[in-house]
Motif scaffolding. Structure first.
Motif, short mmCIF file in Angstrom:
data_model
loop_
_atom_site.label_atom_id
_atom_site.label_comp_id
_atom_site.label_asym_id
_atom_site.label_seq_id
_atom_site.Cartn_x
_atom_site.Cartn_y
_atom_site.Cartn_z
N ASP A 1 -41.23 -44.29 -52.28
CA ASP A 1 -41.69 -43.28 -51.10
C ASP A 1 -42.55 -42.56 -51.31
O ASP A 1 -43.22 -42.07 -50.39
CB ASP A 1 -40.23 -42.46 -50.91
CG ASP A 1 -38.97 -43.24 -50.50
OD1 ASP A 1 -39.05 -44.56 -50.02
OD2 ASP A 1 -37.81 -42.85 -50.61
N ARG B 1 -42.98 -53.29 -49.18
CA ARG B 1 -43.51 -52.39 -48.16
C ARG B 1 -44.85 -52.22 -48.57
O ARG B 1 -45.29 -52.21 -49.61
CB ARG B 1 -42.73 -51.04 -47.82
CG ARG B 1 -41.59 -51.01 -47.58
CD ARG B 1 -40.94 -49.79 -47.63
NE ARG B 1 -40.89 -49.04 -48.91
CZ ARG B 1 -40.40 -47.86 -49.32
NH1 ARG B 1 -39.92 -46.89 -48.22
NH2 ARG B 1 -40.39 -47.51 -50.47
N GLU C 1 -48.30 -49.99 -47.06
CA GLU C 1 -48.67 -48.90 -45.80
C GLU C 1 -47.65 -48.40 -45.03
O GLU C 1 -47.72 -48.42 -44.01
CB GLU C 1 -49.79 -49.25 -45.14
CG GLU C 1 -50.95 -49.56 -46.23
CD GLU C 1 -52.14 -49.95 -45.38
OE1 GLU C 1 -52.43 -50.02 -44.13
OE2 GLU C 1 -53.25 -50.57 -46.05
N GLY C 2 -46.27 -48.42 -45.55
CA GLY C 2 -45.02 -47.84 -44.90
C GLY C 2 -44.48 -48.84 -44.07
O GLY C 2 -43.45 -48.59 -43.62
#
Length: 150
Positions: A51, A119, A121-122
Motif C-alpha cells: 500500500d 497492482r 500504479e494503484g
C-alpha cells in the motif's frame, strides 16, 4: 500491456508454487497462537508495504527473504502484490524446495492457499489463486520473493 500482465502473473505463479500440486499429505498445521500470529503479521506487513508503494514492498520482500535463498530476490518492475491467505489451509509442507532448487529450506516449511492481486500504479492488473510457502526459522517468518522474467 496484456503481454506484460500475463508475464507478471505467470512468473509470480511459478516462483510462488501456484501452478503445481503441493507435495506431501495435507495435514493442518499444529501451531501455537503466537506462531499463527507471526504468519498473519508477515502477510499484514507485506500488504501494508504494498500500500505504501513498490519501493517499500520490494525492500520488505528482500528483508524477509529466506536466508538460504537471498540471491533469489528480484524486481517486481514497479508492481505491488496484495496477498490474501485462506488460513484454514495453512499446513506443513516438509518435502518442498523452491522451484529450480533441490535444497529444502532450513526451518519449518508451511504452505497456504492465497489470492494474489497484482497492482501497478494503484490499478489492479491481475489476480492469481494458488499457494505460497513460508518458513518459520529461529522464531522468524521468512518467505520467497516473486521473481519476474528470468
Amino acid at each position: 500491456m496484456a503481454e506484460r500482465v500475463a508475464l507478471l502473473l505467470a512468473s509470480l505463479a511459478l516462483l510462488a508454487g501456484c501452478g503445481g500440486p503441493v507435495a506431501g499429505t495435507p495435514k493442518p498445521a499444529q501451531l501455537s497462537d503466537d506462531d499463527r500470529a507471526k504468519f498473519r503479521q508477515f502477510y499484514e506487513r507485506l500488504n501494508k508495504a504494498g500500500d505504501e508503494g513498490a519501493t517499500q514492498q520490494s525492500k520488505l520482500l528482500k528483508d524477509t527473504q529466506h536466508p538460504d535463498f537471498r540471491q533469489k530476490v528480484c524486481d517486481l518492475r514497479g508492481a505491488t502484490i496484495k496477498v490474501e491467505p485462506t488460513w484454514s489451509t495453512l499446513r506443513v509442507d516438509a518435502d518442498w524446495a523452491p522451484p529450480g532448487d533441490k535444497a529444502h529450506p532450513r526451518g519449518d516449511v508451511y504452505v497456504v492457499a492465497v489470492t494474489i492481486t497484482l497492482r501497478q500504479e494503484g490499478a489492479v492488473i491481475g489476480n492469481q489463486i494458488g499457494s505460497l510457502h513460508v518458513v518459520l526459522l529461529d522464531d522468524q517468518v521468512y518467505g520467497f520473493a516473486p521473481c519476474l522474467g528470468g
